[in-house]
Design a protein around this motif. Structure first.
Motif, PDB file in Angstrom:
ATOM      1  N   ALA A 234       0.846  -1.192   0.000  1.00 24.35           N
ATOM      2  CA  ALA A 234       0.000   0.000   0.000  1.00 24.35           C
ATOM      3  C   ALA A 234       0.883   1.244   0.000  1.00 24.35           C
ATOM      4  O   ALA A 234       1.947   1.256   0.624  1.00 24.35           O
ATOM      5  N   VAL A 235       0.451   2.276  -0.718  1.00 24.40           N
ATOM      6  CA  VAL A 235       1.166   3.543  -0.747  1.00 24.40           C
ATOM      7  C   VAL A 235       0.456   4.530   0.165  1.00 24.40           C
ATOM      8  O   VAL A 235      -0.753   4.735   0.053  1.00 24.40           O
ATOM      9  N   TYR A 236       1.220   5.135   1.077  1.00 28.39           N
ATOM     10  CA  TYR A 236       0.660   6.066   2.051  1.00 28.39           C
ATOM     11  C   TYR A 236       1.677   7.162   2.330  1.00 28.39           C
ATOM     12  O   TYR A 236       2.844   6.869   2.630  1.00 28.39           O
ATOM     13  N   ASN A 237       1.260   8.425   2.183  1.00 23.55           N
ATOM     14  CA  ASN A 237       2.145   9.572   2.420  1.00 23.55           C
ATOM     15  C   ASN A 237       3.461   9.458   1.646  1.00 23.55           C
ATOM     16  O   ASN A 237       4.557   9.664   2.183  1.00 23.55           O
ATOM     17  N   ASN A 238       3.336   9.083   0.379  1.00 26.05           N
ATOM     18  CA  ASN A 238       4.489   8.989  -0.529  1.00 26.05           C
ATOM     19  C   ASN A 238       5.519   7.950  -0.105  1.00 26.05           C
ATOM     20  O   ASN A 238       6.705   8.069  -0.449  1.00 26.05           O
ATOM     21  N   GLU A 239       5.082   6.948   0.645  1.00 26.69           N
ATOM     22  CA  GLU A 239       5.951   5.828   0.990  1.00 26.69           C
ATOM     23  C   GLU A 239       5.222   4.522   0.693  1.00 26.69           C
ATOM     24  O   GLU A 239       3.997   4.454   0.739  1.00 26.69           O
ATOM     25  N   LEU A 240       5.988   3.507   0.367  1.00 23.83           N
ATOM     26  CA  LEU A 240       5.447   2.191   0.054  1.00 23.83           C
ATOM     27  C   LEU A 240       5.536   1.300   1.285  1.00 23.83           C
ATOM     28  O   LEU A 240       6.633   1.059   1.812  1.00 23.83           O
ATOM     29  N   TYR A 258       9.087   1.948   2.568  1.00 24.14           N
ATOM     30  CA  TYR A 258      10.179   2.219   1.635  1.00 24.14           C
ATOM     31  C   TYR A 258       9.920   3.569   0.977  1.00 24.14           C
ATOM     32  O   TYR A 258       8.812   3.830   0.486  1.00 24.14           O
ATOM     33  N   ASN A 259      10.911   4.458   0.963  1.00 26.53           N
ATOM     34  CA  ASN A 259      10.720   5.806   0.416  1.00 26.53           C
ATOM     35  C   ASN A 259      11.269   5.960  -0.999  1.00 26.53           C
ATOM     36  O   ASN A 259      11.340   7.068  -1.529  1.00 26.53           O
ATOM     37  N   GLY A 260      11.654   4.854  -1.611  1.00 27.94           N
ATOM     38  CA  GLY A 260      12.245   4.890  -2.934  1.00 27.94           C
ATOM     39  C   GLY A 260      13.740   4.701  -2.907  1.00 27.94           C
ATOM     40  O   GLY A 260      14.369   4.407  -3.931  1.00 27.94           O
ATOM     41  N   THR A 261      14.326   4.855  -1.699  1.00 28.07           N
ATOM     42  CA  THR A 261      15.774   4.675  -1.527  1.00 28.07           C
ATOM     43  C   THR A 261      16.090   3.743  -0.357  1.00 28.07           C
ATOM     44  O   THR A 261      16.884   2.811  -0.488  1.00 28.07           O
ATOM     45  N   ASN A 262      15.422   3.997   0.782  1.00 25.07           N
ATOM     46  CA  ASN A 262      15.737   3.251   1.998  1.00 25.07           C
ATOM     47  C   ASN A 262      14.484   2.648   2.632  1.00 25.07           C
ATOM     48  O   ASN A 262      13.376   3.179   2.496  1.00 25.07           O
ATOM     49  N   PHE A 263      14.709   1.549   3.369  1.00 27.52           N
ATOM     50  CA  PHE A 263      13.665   0.940   4.175  1.00 27.52           C
ATOM     51  C   PHE A 263      13.748   1.479   5.592  1.00 27.52           C
ATOM     52  O   PHE A 263      14.835   1.790   6.093  1.00 27.52           O
TER      53      PHE A 263
END
Length: 279
Positions: A234-240, A258-263
């Motif tokens: 699920a995507v929430y507040n621009n994080e996966l 996950y923010n696109g770079t880090n967990f």
């Protein structure tokens, strides 16, 4: 006096919240409802699953609820006890996928669309057998309908686990690059304009991949060290957000983001398997 008034308001508010009740939808289903899809065009709730009756009427695997009444869609699919696993809207039409072989008297091997009065036969054949080869997830993305499931080919195309439909024909894609075989599929979601897919895939060298992404042209691995049993995304507040169990290589055993770079961890994790996430 002020204290009494405040307490009375709180008391009434609490009773109001607790007074909310579940309301039956007729006599409901006689077995599992597995997938729900809200059709904002027809203003209906579509339900797919393993049921054979809706509101006391024969209906195999799919039905709609308009807020007042059930529609069995001409009795649903043509096979009993084979679940509808995926429902979505694509090009203003409703598509259904699952373990069925027939719908509206026509053979369609697990993939069909509703034309307003009956199910169309798209002359499609997912291979590996209908029980193992059915699509499990639909995802509209960049003008195509992506189908994910435990099939190895569709029609005349070899396309293991992953294929796209343009409304008339198939576009073979298959599992991620360098990966020659897949043995389990998780879920798919769009995040930062790419499709993120979880599962368990293994290449010819024995390397295990559990988390990959597709940009519409190319595959890439999100993190080779992230492994586990994956379920909801699920995507929430621009994080996966990723839920499941037995995670390794990330700061959480049952849920991480996950923010696109880090967990990173989610509130110190939870203590058991996560099956569903909903925003």
């Amino acid at each position: 006096m002020k204290k009494k008034i405040i307490l009375l308001i709180l008391f009434l508010s609490a009773n109001y919240v607790c007074a909310q009740n579940w309301v039956p939808l007729g006599s409901g289903l006689n077995d599992d409802g597995r997938i729900f899809f809200v059709d904002t065009v027809l203003n209906r709730l579509w339900i797919g699953g393993n049921f054979t009756e809706v509101n006391g009427c024969l209906d195999n695997g799919i039905a709609t609820w308009d807020g007042m009444t059930w529609d069995t869609l001409n009795g649903g699919m043509g096979d009993t006890y084979v679940p509808v696993r995926a429902i979505t809207s694509f090009q203003n039409e409703i598509y259904a996928g699952g373990d069925f072989e027939h719908a509206s008297g026509l053979r369609n091997n697990g993939f069909t669309r509703w034309n307003g009065t009956s199910w169309d036969s798209l002359n499609i054949a997912f291979h590996s057998g209908p029980q193992q080869g059915a699509p499990q997830f639909f995802f509209p993305y960049n003008g195509l309908l992506y189908c994910l499931g435990n099939f190895d080919s569709v029609g005349n195309y070899k396309s293991p686990l992953f294929v796209a439909w343009n409304g008339n024909s198939w576009i073979p894609i298959g599992v991620p690059h360098a990966i020659t075989g897949g043995y389990s599929l998780g879920m798919c979601v769009e995040f930062q304009n790419e499709l993120y897919i979880t599962g368990n895939f293994i290449d010819s060298t024995g390397t295990l991949y559990d988390f990959v992404k597709w940009d519409g042209t190319n595959w890439s691995t999100v993190d080779l060290n992230f492994h586990g049993a994956f379920y909801p995304l699920a995507v929430y507040n621009n994080e996966l957000y990723i839920g499941g169990s037995n995670f390794t290589g990330v700061p959480g055993q049952y849920i991480v983001k996950y923010n696109g770079t880090n967990f990173s961890s989610v509130g110190g994790d939870v203590n058991g398997e996560i099956l569903t996430l909903r925003v």
